[in-house]
Design an enzyme around this catalytic site. Structure first.
Site, PDB file in Angstrom:
ATOM      1  N   LYS A  16      69.681 -61.979  39.702  1.00 49.37           N
ATOM      2  CA  LYS A  16      70.748 -61.213  40.360  1.00 49.37           C
ATOM      3  C   LYS A  16      70.225 -60.289  41.449  1.00 49.37           C
ATOM      4  O   LYS A  16      70.910 -60.061  42.447  1.00 49.37           O
ATOM      5  CB  LYS A  16      71.602 -60.453  39.345  1.00 49.37           C
ATOM      6  CG  LYS A  16      70.880 -59.345  38.616  1.00 49.37           C
ATOM      7  CD  LYS A  16      71.770 -58.767  37.518  1.00 49.37           C
ATOM      8  CE  LYS A  16      70.973 -57.897  36.578  1.00 49.37           C
ATOM      9  NZ  LYS A  16      70.240 -56.790  37.191  1.00 49.37           N
ATOM     10  N   ARG A  91      76.527 -50.707  33.357  1.00 49.26           N
ATOM     11  CA  ARG A  91      75.747 -51.407  32.335  1.00 49.26           C
ATOM     12  C   ARG A  91      76.420 -51.318  30.966  1.00 49.26           C
ATOM     13  O   ARG A  91      75.951 -51.918  30.017  1.00 49.26           O
ATOM     14  CB  ARG A  91      74.398 -50.699  32.289  1.00 49.26           C
ATOM     15  CG  ARG A  91      73.240 -51.462  31.758  1.00 49.26           C
ATOM     16  CD  ARG A  91      72.627 -52.377  32.778  1.00 49.26           C
ATOM     17  NE  ARG A  91      71.213 -52.564  32.534  1.00 49.26           N
ATOM     18  CZ  ARG A  91      70.314 -52.680  33.503  1.00 49.26           C
ATOM     19  NH1 ARG A  91      70.675 -52.612  34.773  1.00 49.26           N
ATOM     20  NH2 ARG A  91      69.058 -52.878  33.215  1.00 49.26           N
ATOM     21  N   ARG A 130      57.777 -62.980  36.420  1.00 50.11           N
ATOM     22  CA  ARG A 130      57.836 -61.806  37.292  1.00 50.11           C
ATOM     23  C   ARG A 130      56.881 -60.713  36.792  1.00 50.11           C
ATOM     24  O   ARG A 130      56.252 -60.018  37.581  1.00 50.11           O
ATOM     25  CB  ARG A 130      59.276 -61.280  37.334  1.00 50.11           C
ATOM     26  CG  ARG A 130      59.473 -60.140  38.291  1.00 50.11           C
ATOM     27  CD  ARG A 130      60.905 -59.677  38.295  1.00 50.11           C
ATOM     28  NE  ARG A 130      61.308 -59.142  37.006  1.00 50.11           N
ATOM     29  CZ  ARG A 130      62.557 -58.861  36.659  1.00 50.11           C
ATOM     30  NH1 ARG A 130      63.547 -59.091  37.494  1.00 50.11           N
ATOM     31  NH2 ARG A 130      62.839 -58.348  35.485  1.00 50.11           N
ATOM     32  N   ARG A 136      55.068 -55.484  36.211  1.00 54.98           N
ATOM     33  CA  ARG A 136      56.058 -54.496  35.765  1.00 54.98           C
ATOM     34  C   ARG A 136      55.779 -54.065  34.335  1.00 54.98           C
ATOM     35  O   ARG A 136      55.710 -54.880  33.428  1.00 54.98           O
ATOM     36  CB  ARG A 136      57.474 -55.068  35.885  1.00 54.98           C
ATOM     37  CG  ARG A 136      58.046 -54.795  37.257  1.00 54.98           C
ATOM     38  CD  ARG A 136      59.425 -55.355  37.409  1.00 54.98           C
ATOM     39  NE  ARG A 136      60.379 -54.829  36.429  1.00 54.98           N
ATOM     40  CZ  ARG A 136      61.683 -54.967  36.574  1.00 54.98           C
ATOM     41  NH1 ARG A 136      62.184 -55.572  37.620  1.00 54.98           N
ATOM     42  NH2 ARG A 136      62.503 -54.499  35.663  1.00 54.98           N
ATOM     43  N   ARG A 147      65.641 -55.439  26.014  1.00 53.46           N
ATOM     44  CA  ARG A 147      66.561 -55.396  27.156  1.00 53.46           C
ATOM     45  C   ARG A 147      67.622 -56.498  27.076  1.00 53.46           C
ATOM     46  O   ARG A 147      68.777 -56.276  27.403  1.00 53.46           O
ATOM     47  CB  ARG A 147      65.771 -55.491  28.470  1.00 53.46           C
ATOM     48  CG  ARG A 147      64.881 -54.251  28.648  1.00 53.46           C
ATOM     49  CD  ARG A 147      64.533 -53.978  30.075  1.00 53.46           C
ATOM     50  NE  ARG A 147      63.833 -55.054  30.711  1.00 53.46           N
ATOM     51  CZ  ARG A 147      63.841 -55.265  32.023  1.00 53.46           C
ATOM     52  NH1 ARG A 147      64.532 -54.476  32.804  1.00 53.46           N
ATOM     53  NH2 ARG A 147      63.148 -56.245  32.540  1.00 53.46           N
TER      54      ARG A 147
HETATM   55  P1  AMP Z   1      66.854 -53.267  35.928  1.00 54.95           P
HETATM   56  O1  AMP Z   1      65.868 -53.450  37.031  1.00 54.95           O
HETATM   57  O2  AMP Z   1      68.285 -53.337  36.408  1.00 54.95           O
HETATM   58  O3  AMP Z   1      66.616 -54.186  34.778  1.00 54.95           O
HETATM   59  O4  AMP Z   1      66.662 -51.784  35.375  1.00 54.95           O
HETATM   60  C1  AMP Z   1      65.429 -51.354  34.848  1.00 54.95           C
HETATM   61  C2  AMP Z   1      65.660 -50.233  33.849  1.00 54.95           C
HETATM   62  O5  AMP Z   1      66.305 -49.119  34.503  1.00 54.95           O
HETATM   63  C3  AMP Z   1      66.586 -50.579  32.695  1.00 54.95           C
HETATM   64  O6  AMP Z   1      65.892 -51.243  31.635  1.00 54.95           O
HETATM   65  C4  AMP Z   1      67.081 -49.203  32.283  1.00 54.95           C
HETATM   66  O7  AMP Z   1      66.083 -48.493  31.576  1.00 54.95           O
HETATM   67  C5  AMP Z   1      67.250 -48.508  33.630  1.00 54.95           C
HETATM   68  N1  AMP Z   1      68.599 -48.741  34.179  1.00 54.95           N
HETATM   69  C6  AMP Z   1      68.913 -49.461  35.302  1.00 54.95           C
HETATM   70  N2  AMP Z   1      70.237 -49.456  35.521  1.00 54.95           N
HETATM   71  C7  AMP Z   1      70.781 -48.719  34.521  1.00 54.95           C
HETATM   72  C8  AMP Z   1      72.107 -48.362  34.173  1.00 54.95           C
HETATM   73  N3  AMP Z   1      73.174 -48.753  34.903  1.00 54.95           N
HETATM   74  N4  AMP Z   1      72.289 -47.580  33.074  1.00 54.95           N
HETATM   75  C9  AMP Z   1      71.261 -47.165  32.334  1.00 54.95           C
HETATM   76  N5  AMP Z   1      69.979 -47.488  32.584  1.00 54.95           N
HETATM   77  C10 AMP Z   1      69.730 -48.265  33.667  1.00 54.95           C
END
Ligand code: AMP
Length: 195
Positions: A16, A91, A130, A136, A147
């Protein structure tokens, strides 16, 4: 230009982020990834970064109040006045309510929600790849499992809310980047959203 206020929703490893950037570019709106905002804050060692570092490393969700404040601030920037593509927000159901309230204050609404579907094994394979490529720290096997579980429990239900509003486009996320991009562009075009 038609306003394009969009979300892209899918599990980690659904592609995405990549697709979101491409669509946003073609529509001339900013792609806003809350994950990127948080990772940049951690890298900068800012106050926000200090608040979220441990949470992100464990793959847990940052509290809604903090996350929604960050998004509100970002969406108030001039470049988001005519639209935006949010990746990774909302989220959970609480964040859906926060975003609705913010948009309602401005007399705006979402035009479309792109749901990117990929089988679980494929998203795990993509995340692992990745992790190797980008190093990461939130991509260890344990954190990935956490996650994905959070996605299924907290994030997938937001799609039902948007489905009731008739704004969800389900996209098959398996294929080449070009094929998937073309599917998304076609779904948006059917709603009158074109670059
Ligand atoms: P992502 O790259 O979108 O997977 O985000 C990485 C991490 O950032 C997630 O595992 C959460 O810890 C935090 N995070 C990102 N977006 C949100 C959100 N909308 N609400 C809460 N935590 C978030």
């Amino acid at each position: 230009m038609t306003a394009a206020r969009l979300l892209i929703v899918g599990p980690q490893g659904s592609g995405k982020g990549t697709q979101g950037v491409t669509i946003a570019q073609s529509l001339g709106v900013p792609a806003i990834s809350t994950g990127d905002v948080f990772r940049a804050a951690v890298a900068d060692g800012s106050e926000l970064g200090r608040q979220v570092k441990a949470i992100i490393e464990a793959g847990n969700l940052v509290p809604d109040e903090l996350t929604s404040a960050v998004v509100r601030e970002r969406l108030s920037q001039p470049d988001a006045a005519n639209g935006f593509l949010l990746d990774g927000y909302p989220r959970n159901i609480g964040q859906v309510g926060d975003l609705d309230a913010f948009l309602a204050e401005r007399g705006e609404a979402l035009e479309a929600v792109i749901e990117l579907n990929v089988p679980r094994e494929e998203s795990i394979a993509r995340i692992s790849l990745r992790a190797q490529e980008q190093g990461r720290t939130d991509d260890t096997a344990e954190v990935i499992a956490n996650r994905l579980a959070i996605y299924e429990r907290e994030t997938a239900p937001i799609l039902d809310v948007y489905r009731e509003r008739g704004i969800v486009d389900e996209i098959d996320g398996v294929g080449s980047l070009e094929e998937i991009g073309a599917r998304i562009a076609a779904a948006l075009a059917a709603r009158g959203i074109v670059g």
